[in-house]
Design a protein around this motif. Structure first.
Motif, PDB file in Angstrom:
ATOM      1  N   VAL A  51       0.829  -1.199   0.000  1.00  0.00           N
ATOM      2  CA  VAL A  51       0.000   0.000   0.000  1.00  0.00           C
ATOM      3  C   VAL A  51       0.869   1.258   0.000  1.00  0.00           C
ATOM      4  O   VAL A  51       0.505   2.272  -0.601  1.00  0.00           O
ATOM      5  N   LEU A  52       2.030   1.200   0.616  1.00  0.00           N
ATOM      6  CA  LEU A  52       2.938   2.346   0.595  1.00  0.00           C
ATOM      7  C   LEU A  52       3.446   2.609  -0.823  1.00  0.00           C
ATOM      8  O   LEU A  52       3.607   3.767  -1.233  1.00  0.00           O
ATOM      9  N   THR A  53       3.699   1.546  -1.575  1.00  0.00           N
ATOM     10  CA  THR A  53       4.105   1.718  -2.969  1.00  0.00           C
ATOM     11  C   THR A  53       3.007   2.428  -3.754  1.00  0.00           C
ATOM     12  O   THR A  53       3.272   3.332  -4.553  1.00  0.00           O
ATOM     13  N   SER A  54       1.751   2.019  -3.523  1.00  0.00           N
ATOM     14  CA  SER A  54       0.624   2.679  -4.189  1.00  0.00           C
ATOM     15  C   SER A  54       0.518   4.139  -3.771  1.00  0.00           C
ATOM     16  O   SER A  54       0.325   5.032  -4.604  1.00  0.00           O
ATOM     17  N   LEU A  55       0.612   4.376  -2.478  1.00  0.00           N
ATOM     18  CA  LEU A  55       0.471   5.740  -1.958  1.00  0.00           C
ATOM     19  C   LEU A  55       1.553   6.669  -2.491  1.00  0.00           C
ATOM     20  O   LEU A  55       1.314   7.868  -2.686  1.00  0.00           O
ATOM     21  N   SER A  56       2.735   6.127  -2.736  1.00  0.00           N
ATOM     22  CA  SER A  56       3.821   6.991  -3.229  1.00  0.00           C
ATOM     23  C   SER A  56       3.498   7.571  -4.603  1.00  0.00           C
ATOM     24  O   SER A  56       4.050   8.603  -4.997  1.00  0.00           O
ATOM     25  N   ARG A  57       2.591   6.912  -5.348  1.00  0.00           N
ATOM     26  CA  ARG A  57       2.210   7.421  -6.670  1.00  0.00           C
ATOM     27  C   ARG A  57       1.046   8.397  -6.602  1.00  0.00           C
ATOM     28  O   ARG A  57       0.778   9.121  -7.570  1.00  0.00           O
ATOM     29  N   ALA A  58       0.307   8.405  -5.506  1.00  0.00           N
ATOM     30  CA  ALA A  58      -0.956   9.133  -5.444  1.00  0.00           C
ATOM     31  C   ALA A  58      -0.827  10.643  -5.663  1.00  0.00           C
ATOM     32  O   ALA A  58      -1.585  11.211  -6.472  1.00  0.00           O
ATOM     33  N   PRO A  59       0.071  11.347  -4.984  1.00  0.00           N
ATOM     34  CA  PRO A  59       0.133  12.799  -5.216  1.00  0.00           C
ATOM     35  C   PRO A  59       0.417  13.158  -6.674  1.00  0.00           C
ATOM     36  O   PRO A  59      -0.191  14.081  -7.226  1.00  0.00           O
ATOM     37  N   GLY A  60       1.334  12.444  -7.312  1.00  0.00           N
ATOM     38  CA  GLY A  60       1.626  12.712  -8.717  1.00  0.00           C
ATOM     39  C   GLY A  60       0.447  12.381  -9.614  1.00  0.00           C
ATOM     40  O   GLY A  60       0.154  13.103 -10.575  1.00  0.00           O
ATOM     41  N   ASN A  61      -0.246  11.269  -9.302  1.00  0.00           N
ATOM     42  CA  ASN A  61      -1.430  10.908 -10.081  1.00  0.00           C
ATOM     43  C   ASN A  61      -2.501  11.987 -10.005  1.00  0.00           C
ATOM     44  O   ASN A  61      -3.118  12.354 -11.013  1.00  0.00           O
ATOM     45  N   TYR A  62      -2.733  12.491  -8.799  1.00  0.00           N
ATOM     46  CA  TYR A  62      -3.783  13.496  -8.619  1.00  0.00           C
ATOM     47  C   TYR A  62      -3.435  14.785  -9.366  1.00  0.00           C
ATOM     48  O   TYR A  62      -4.300  15.394 -10.014  1.00  0.00           O
ATOM     49  N   GLU A  63      -2.182  15.181  -9.311  1.00  0.00           N
ATOM     50  CA  GLU A  63      -1.772  16.389 -10.028  1.00  0.00           C
ATOM     51  C   GLU A  63      -1.998  16.227 -11.529  1.00  0.00           C
ATOM     52  O   GLU A  63      -2.502  17.143 -12.198  1.00  0.00           O
ATOM     53  N   ARG A  64      -1.689  15.058 -12.057  1.00  0.00           N
ATOM     54  CA  ARG A  64      -1.845  14.839 -13.492  1.00  0.00           C
ATOM     55  C   ARG A  64      -3.319  14.758 -13.884  1.00  0.00           C
ATOM     56  O   ARG A  64      -3.715  15.295 -14.918  1.00  0.00           O
ATOM     57  N   ILE A  65      -4.139  14.108 -13.071  1.00  0.00           N
ATOM     58  CA  ILE A  65      -5.545  13.951 -13.439  1.00  0.00           C
ATOM     59  C   ILE A  65      -6.266  15.289 -13.414  1.00  0.00           C
ATOM     60  O   ILE A  65      -7.169  15.544 -14.213  1.00  0.00           O
ATOM     61  N   THR A  66      -5.870  16.170 -12.509  1.00  0.00           N
ATOM     62  CA  THR A  66      -6.522  17.484 -12.441  1.00  0.00           C
ATOM     63  C   THR A  66      -6.078  18.392 -13.589  1.00  0.00           C
ATOM     64  O   THR A  66      -6.739  19.398 -13.872  1.00  0.00           O
ATOM     65  N   ASN A  67      -4.987  18.045 -14.244  1.00  0.00           N
ATOM     66  CA  ASN A  67      -4.525  18.834 -15.385  1.00  0.00           C
ATOM     67  C   ASN A  67      -5.157  18.397 -16.704  1.00  0.00           C
ATOM     68  O   ASN A  67      -4.996  19.068 -17.726  1.00  0.00           O
TER      69      ASN A  67
END
Length: 765
Positions: free
Chosen positions: A552-568
């Motif tokens: 789950v930590l591996t998944s979480l490490s991607r989350a902030p970058g994913n959210y920034e990209r999806i909002t763009n």
């Protein structure tokens, strides 16, 4: 030859007469003294409660001394001596019990259905979350026809039992004590039509079209995630101990996350290398450690793939404290893990995916540390192509390197539409897109930023899109608007309602935005935008952040970058098809006999091929949702199949149909199955299964070629054959009905159903 059961004739007759005759045979209102007395109700450890909307109900209580068997009530009801009989119970959808307990139904002392994953379900499986907020739901089970035939009244009983944990390794872990009262039981009905229509005198909750939108949590969760990831990295780098293999993989991924404390950090790289050394030395002492888990050495192999360039400076040095060169030790580890697991592949889709991903990752690591031992990429990627249904699944290799093809040379792990085969439709177990399949695509990247295998990418999109059909609008655990995974018609599911998901379901192995970001698919991006509009992304992330483990930590490490990209991304028009206001549609996958229908605000899911592991059982599982009522039913259906001449004798197993574990404990408690001893016909099994015998689990033994189901206003006919055309005889009430598939009016009296075709008629009432 083709054989049709006697049940199909009966169902056609019942379907045609249900509009003319009252299918209700008897009814008991719990908490109503007169109704209870007229049915001879006897209660052991139960009480009357003030239920929802001013109505009364019965609640069964936990035992006074710790035990798995709780309260029980018996009563007598009239049955129809000539027709199939159904038993339905009314529950309040907002009730929760706080534990995963069961209600079991008994007829003349025999248990109806099985406790865990049987073809007939428990009467109720409760949760600590609301099933159908603010409204009633109805659970329907078929009564064994051999027990009701010729009878006019029979004794029934409902017993409360404690939670079941499907992975329990002993009886006490599997069958846990009942500690809390059952869900309220409002009414019970005996009827001959599988679709129960409550009387107009019954109080119902207000129809709900939409729930309110969440206001919190918000973007502060992203900082909470970053804090946890960095706190964990701090602890790892300060510790002198080697990290577990999933921890190694997490640290390797963190090395590529700019905000993490592992980013371009030499100490993190040193820690990764030392931890792989430690595992390689343990492997040298005990080679079977890579055989004990399905993924083998795959997680650390993935770390080596990611860090292919920076680890090169370490490979030709000796492991500290040994005379062993690191390159040799690592190569031996990865080669053994790859070669053992390719000889021991598993056949269930999610399981072979896990095993095959480990095989591929180990080969990618060998390409880094010992290229001469690595398979060519086209051979290695084929393993993943087989696992995700791009190519036929070849099975395990024997000692001479030959594929077993034990499921035949044309067996695909996925349907053409992108659903897994396990054996039929599965809910939560089918949600492997954001975890395993996404990981396959990531593992196929030549470098961390390069594109991965294009065939895997295309299949990843197909699978993710197919799963979106199986999300329906519902309240989340706090009463806010969300979409839930359909699990009630799932073969391997026992949690109702299903978890919240929009695109791929968030899991320990995958952030819900991963697949949309990796593929750039506009429709999947639109589904993620819908999740953010409903403010369900941050609560999902918050819940993931509360889970333990390095995955789950591996998944979480991607989350902030994913959210920034999806909002763009610009706004996309795609939204989940079952959402309110979306167009009507029919989705059918005859390869696994599953159906999804949206007709206005009415939603219907059905598994026509339903938990038939060993033989044709003439049963379907149905889940219907309307704004006012939810129905969950197991019903008799017509089934045509190619007859093998063999029969399966239903064993007296009250717990699981596929496992005799703990059965003695239930027998000691006096449990016996109502269907025990009945013969079910077996469909013809292909000659490739030379060792097949009745009682072996086989997808062919229990799957029909043509299914016909009548359920309320719906007439469903599904042709699962690739070459045969079947005739649907339409009862009078369905002549002139609209086919929801092509919107044509069917005048009848007969309709030809072509290979692979599904017909869904809707009768306006």
């Amino acid at each position: 030859m083709l054989r049709q059961s006697s049940a199909i004739v009966c169902i056609l007759i019942c379907g045609s007469l249900s509009a003319l005759a009252n299918p209700l045979v008897d009814e008991i209102r719990f908490g109503d003294t007169q109704s209870e007395e007229s049915h001879g109700l006897k209660v052991d450890s139960g009480e009357i409660i003030d239920g929802a909307l001013g109505t009364s109900a019965r609640q069964l209580l936990p035992p006074q001394k710790e035990h798995w068997r709780g309260g029980r009530m018996t009563f007598r009801m009239q049955v129809d001596p000539d027709k199939p009989n159904y038993f339905t119970v009314k529950f309040w959808g907002s009730d929760t019990t706080g534990e995963h307990s069961r209600l079991m139904l008994f007829l003349e002392g025999k248990q109806i259905g099985q406790r865990h994953l049987g073809e007939v379900d428990s009467l109720d499986i409760s949760e600590d979350r609301a099933r159908f907020l603010g409204r009633f739901f109805y659970k329907t089970l078929p009564l064994p026809e051999h027990m009701t035939r010729g009878q006019t009244s029979l004794e029934l009983a409902i017993e409360a039992q404690g939670p079941v944990w499907g992975y329990g390794y002993n009886f006490e872990k599997f069958q846990q004590p009942m500690t809390k009262p059952s869900r309220g039981i409002y009414r019970a009905y005996l009827h001959t039509d599988p679709y129960l229509e409550p009387g107009t005198d019954e109080t119902q909750g207000d129809p709900v079209i939409d729930f309110p939108i969440r206001r919190e949590p918000g973007e502060e969760v992203l900082q909470e995630v970053q804090d946890r990831v960095n706190h964990t990295i701090d602890k790892m780098l300060k510790s002198a101990n080697a990290e577990p293999i999933e921890g190694v993989r997490f640290l390797a991924y963190a090395c590529f996350v700019p905000w993490s404390k592992a980013y371009r950090n030499k100490a993190a790289l040193n820690k990764i290398v030392r931890s792989i050394d430690d595992y390689a030395q343990k492997f040298e002492e005990k080679p079977e450690i890579v055989e004990e888990e399905w993924f083998g050495a795959g997680p650390i192999a993935d770390a080596v793939r990611l860090l292919a360039k920076p680890v090169q400076i370490y490979l030709d040095h000796k492991i500290e404290g040994t005379e062993t060169v690191r390159r040799q030790a690592w190569a031996k580890l990865f080669a053994h893990s790859r070669d053992w697991h390719v000889k021991n592949r598993r056949s269930y889709t999610n399981q072979t995916m896990i095993v095959d991903l480990g095989i591929y990752r180990c080969n990618r690591a060998l390409a880094v540390v010992d290229p001469s031992s690595a398979w060519p990429e086209d051979r290695a990627i084929r393993i993943l192509h087989e696992a995700v249904g791009i190519e036929p699944w070849s099975g395990s290799l024997d000692e001479r390197g030959r594929s077993s093809w034990r499921l035949g040379r044309r067996f695909m792990q996925l349907t053409e539409k992108g659903l897994t085969k396990e054996l039929g439709y599965v809910g939560s177990y089918g949600e492997i897109v954001a975890g395993i399949v996404q990981a396959m695509y990531e593992s196929s990247r030549p470098t961390p930023t390069a594109d991965g295998d294009p065939k895997l990418k295309a299949q990843l999109v197909k699978m993710a899109r197919a799963r979106t059909v199986f999300r329906y609008p519902a309240a989340d655990d706090d009463g806010y608007q969300s979409m839930r995974v359909e699990t009630i018609v799932g073969w391997r599911d026992w949690h109702y309602p299903g978890p919240i998901a929009y695109g791929p379901m968030p899991t320990d192995d995958g952030d819900p935005l991963d697949v949309a970001i990796a593929t750039g698919d506009p429709y999947l991006i639109g589904c993620c935008q819908q999740m953010i509009e409903d403010n369900q992304y941050f609560v999902a992330l918050q819940q993931l952040n509360q889970r333990r483990g390095f995955n789950v930590l591996t998944s979480l490490s991607r989350a902030p970058g994913n959210y920034e990209r999806i909002t763009n991304y610009p706004q996309q028009p795609g939204r989940l098809p079952m959402s309110r206001g979306r167009p009507d549609f029919v989705y059918a996958d005859p390869e696994i006999g599953v159906l999804a229908v949206k007709h206005g605000d009415d939603i219907l899911y059905a598994s026509l091929y339903w938990r038939a592991r060993y033989a044709i059982n003439f049963l379907a599982r149905v889940h219907q949702l309307s704004p006012a009522i939810e129905r969950d039913a197991t019903v008799n259906i017509g089934t045509m199949f190619t007859d093998s001449g063999l029969f399966y004798k239903v064993p007296d197993q009250t717990n699981e149909p596929f496992n005799k574990r703990y059965e003695k404990s239930y027998k000691d408690a006096g449990m016996h199955l109502g269907m025990a001893g009945q013969l079910q016909p077996i469909a013809r099994v292909p000659s490739i299964f030379q060792d097949y015998k009745p009682g072996d689990e086989n997808i062919h033994a229990g799957m029909g070629e043509f299914y016909v189901m009548y359920y309320g206003p719906y007439c469903v006919a599904m042709n699962c054959s690739q070459s045969r055309t079947f005739t649907l005889d339409l009862p009078a009430p369905f002549r002139g009905s609209k086919n929801l598939v092509d919107h044509e009016i069917e005048q009848g009296p007969k309709r030809q159903v072509k290979p692979g075709e599904t017909v869904v008629l809707y009768r306006e009432r």
